[in-house]
Motif scaffolding. Structure first.
Motif, PDB file in Angstrom:
ATOM      1  N   GLU A  59      14.333  -8.264   5.280  1.00 13.89           N
ATOM      2  CA  GLU A  59      12.902  -7.681   5.305  1.00 13.89           C
ATOM      3  C   GLU A  59      12.889  -7.042   6.577  1.00 13.89           C
ATOM      4  O   GLU A  59      12.024  -5.900   6.648  1.00 13.89           O
ATOM      5  N   ILE A  60      13.220  -7.707   7.737  1.00 14.30           N
ATOM      6  CA  ILE A  60      13.117  -7.073   9.024  1.00 14.30           C
ATOM      7  C   ILE A  60      14.036  -6.053   9.549  1.00 14.30           C
ATOM      8  O   ILE A  60      13.811  -4.870  10.308  1.00 14.30           O
ATOM      9  N   ASN A  74      10.371  -2.756  -3.655  1.00 16.51           N
ATOM     10  CA  ASN A  74       9.311  -1.886  -2.743  1.00 16.51           C
ATOM     11  C   ASN A  74      10.068  -0.775  -2.137  1.00 16.51           C
ATOM     12  O   ASN A  74      11.130  -0.911  -2.089  1.00 16.51           O
ATOM     13  N   GLN A  75       9.378   0.083  -1.368  1.00 18.14           N
ATOM     14  CA  GLN A  75       9.986   1.364  -0.858  1.00 18.14           C
ATOM     15  C   GLN A  75      10.324   1.325   0.638  1.00 18.14           C
ATOM     16  O   GLN A  75      10.756   2.362   0.987  1.00 18.14           O
ATOM     17  N   ILE A  76      10.155   0.071   1.282  1.00 17.34           N
ATOM     18  CA  ILE A  76      10.324   0.136   2.630  1.00 17.34           C
ATOM     19  C   ILE A  76      11.394   0.685   3.245  1.00 17.34           C
ATOM     20  O   ILE A  76      11.654   1.657   4.069  1.00 17.34           O
ATOM     21  N   ASN A  84       0.875  -1.234  -0.141  1.00 17.99           N
ATOM     22  CA  ASN A  84       0.129  -0.070   0.074  1.00 17.99           C
ATOM     23  C   ASN A  84       0.786   1.287   0.110  1.00 17.99           C
ATOM     24  O   ASN A  84       0.472   2.343  -0.480  1.00 17.99           O
ATOM     25  N   LEU A  85       1.790   1.045   0.619  1.00 17.99           N
ATOM     26  CA  LEU A  85       3.153   2.263   0.625  1.00 17.99           C
ATOM     27  C   LEU A  85       2.975   2.803  -0.765  1.00 17.99           C
ATOM     28  O   LEU A  85       3.284   4.182  -0.922  1.00 17.99           O
ATOM     29  N   GLY A  86       3.306   2.011  -1.768  1.00 13.37           N
ATOM     30  CA  GLY A  86       3.668   2.533  -3.173  1.00 13.37           C
ATOM     31  C   GLY A  86       2.529   3.344  -3.852  1.00 13.37           C
ATOM     32  O   GLY A  86       2.395   4.082  -4.182  1.00 13.37           O
ATOM     33  N   SER A  87       0.950   2.500  -3.310  1.00 13.01           N
ATOM     34  CA  SER A  87      -0.034   3.146  -4.132  1.00 13.01           C
ATOM     35  C   SER A  87      -0.442   4.375  -3.407  1.00 13.01           C
ATOM     36  O   SER A  87      -0.972   5.337  -4.107  1.00 13.01           O
ATOM     37  N   MET A  88      -0.039   4.506  -2.059  1.00 11.27           N
ATOM     38  CA  MET A  88      -0.311   5.891  -1.487  1.00 11.27           C
ATOM     39  C   MET A  88       0.480   6.707  -2.001  1.00 11.27           C
ATOM     40  O   MET A  88       0.016   7.993  -2.251  1.00 11.27           O
ATOM     41  N   GLN A  89       1.815   6.766  -2.375  1.00  8.70           N
ATOM     42  CA  GLN A  89       2.482   7.632  -2.914  1.00  8.70           C
ATOM     43  C   GLN A  89       2.118   8.170  -4.521  1.00  8.70           C
ATOM     44  O   GLN A  89       2.413   9.123  -4.774  1.00  8.70           O
TER      45      GLN A  89
END
Length: 302
Positions: A203-204, A280-282, A64-69
């Protein structure tokens, strides 16, 4: 499982904050808006009010992070992207997402330690377990409503443990990638287990590193907090680049028919999760952006 996602409540922004956003003079950190370094105004502009906007499943949380941006419009809303990391971590802390991720990594650690009976690897898998416990403690401290001064000793001890074990993680991960790339580990099953572990840790780690950065900031250790996130960003970038380099090497060897895909089935299993991790952008939100931000030290801090 569903979790609430929060965004900034623009209607409750102060006039100073709105003006600062329009002039690109603000940095958001840990739910607080600060003036950027180098301006006449210094310190805190406003403790930013939040409002709930939607619910997401755990599986779609990061995506969702990407879609929000991508759907951002307007200068005030665009400024929210700068602080997506803080909002995201706040949401993680309030839910079981981090705990679930830690359990996935624990399982990967257990598989490696039970299957690969090498003293060096066993030593470091023990350190990994310690690090996961420290990340859980970082989460609990940040989640607590207790005044930071009341638990300052505990928070500083946890922070020191995190810094120490993070360096162990960095060395261990680089060593594992090197061992696999140099073909010093021959057993294909072992390689698959180790790559899965590396993937899970990559990832963590951004979450643990960002929690460390935020806790230091909350303890009013502003210079240390900035140094920590800059160091974490550098370490993580090197790890990710090394991992990407190995994946590209393997992919090229398969494309050139030097290897058959069936000979490296572990690569097929790890390829898509690895691509998701890299694209992904995390890590950008949690490490790169705050590492490149410079806020002014609040006026009441010497």
């Amino acid at each position: 499982m569903e979790t609430d996602i929060f965004t900034f409540d623009q209607e409750r922004f102060s006039a100073d904050l709105i003006k600062a956003i329009k002039n690109n003079q603000v940095i958001f950190r840990d739910g607080v808006a600060y003036w950027k370094k180098g301006l006449e105004s210094k310190g805190i502009i406003q403790h930013v009010p939040l409002k709930k906007v939607q619910a997401l499943t755990t599986e779609t949380f990061v995506k969702n992070l990407g879609s929000m941006q991508s759907s951002i419009q307007g200068t005030i809303v665009a400024a929210q992207a700068i602080s997506t990391a803080s909002l995201m971590v706040a949401t993680v802390i309030q839910t079981q997402i981090l705990s679930k991720k830690i359990e996935v990594v624990r399982s990967a650690v257990l598989e490696v330690s039970q299957t690969i009976n090498e003293q060096n690897i066993l030593f470091y898998t023990d350190k990994v377990s310690q690090y996961l416990s420290v990340v859980q403690n970082l989460k609990l401290i940040l989640q607590s409503d207790e005044d930071t001064k009341t638990i300052e000793s505990l928070a500083n001890t946890t922070l020191a443990d995190s810094m120490h074990l993070k360096n162990h993680m960095n060395f261990f991960m680089l060593n594992l990638i090197n061992l696999i790339e140099s073909e010093q580990i021959k057993d294909k099953e072992h390689i698959g287990l180790i790559l899965n572990f590396v993937q899970q840790m990559l990832e963590i780690l951004p979450l643990g590193m960002h929690l460390e950065h935020i806790l230091s900031h909350r303890l009013n250790q502003y210079q240390l907090s900035q140094t920590l996130v800059e160091d974490s960003h550098q370490k993580y970038s090197i790890l990710l680049n090394n991992y990407r380099g190995y994946l590209n090497l393997m992919n090229n060897r398969i494309k050139s028919f030097e290897l058959k895909a069936s000979e490296v089935s572990y690569f097929t299993k790890i390829k898509q999760p690895a691509l998701d991790l890299i694209t992904n952008q995390i890590h950008v939100e949690l490490l790169e952006k705050p590492a490149n931000e410079q806020l002014s030290i609040p006026q009441n801090v010497k």
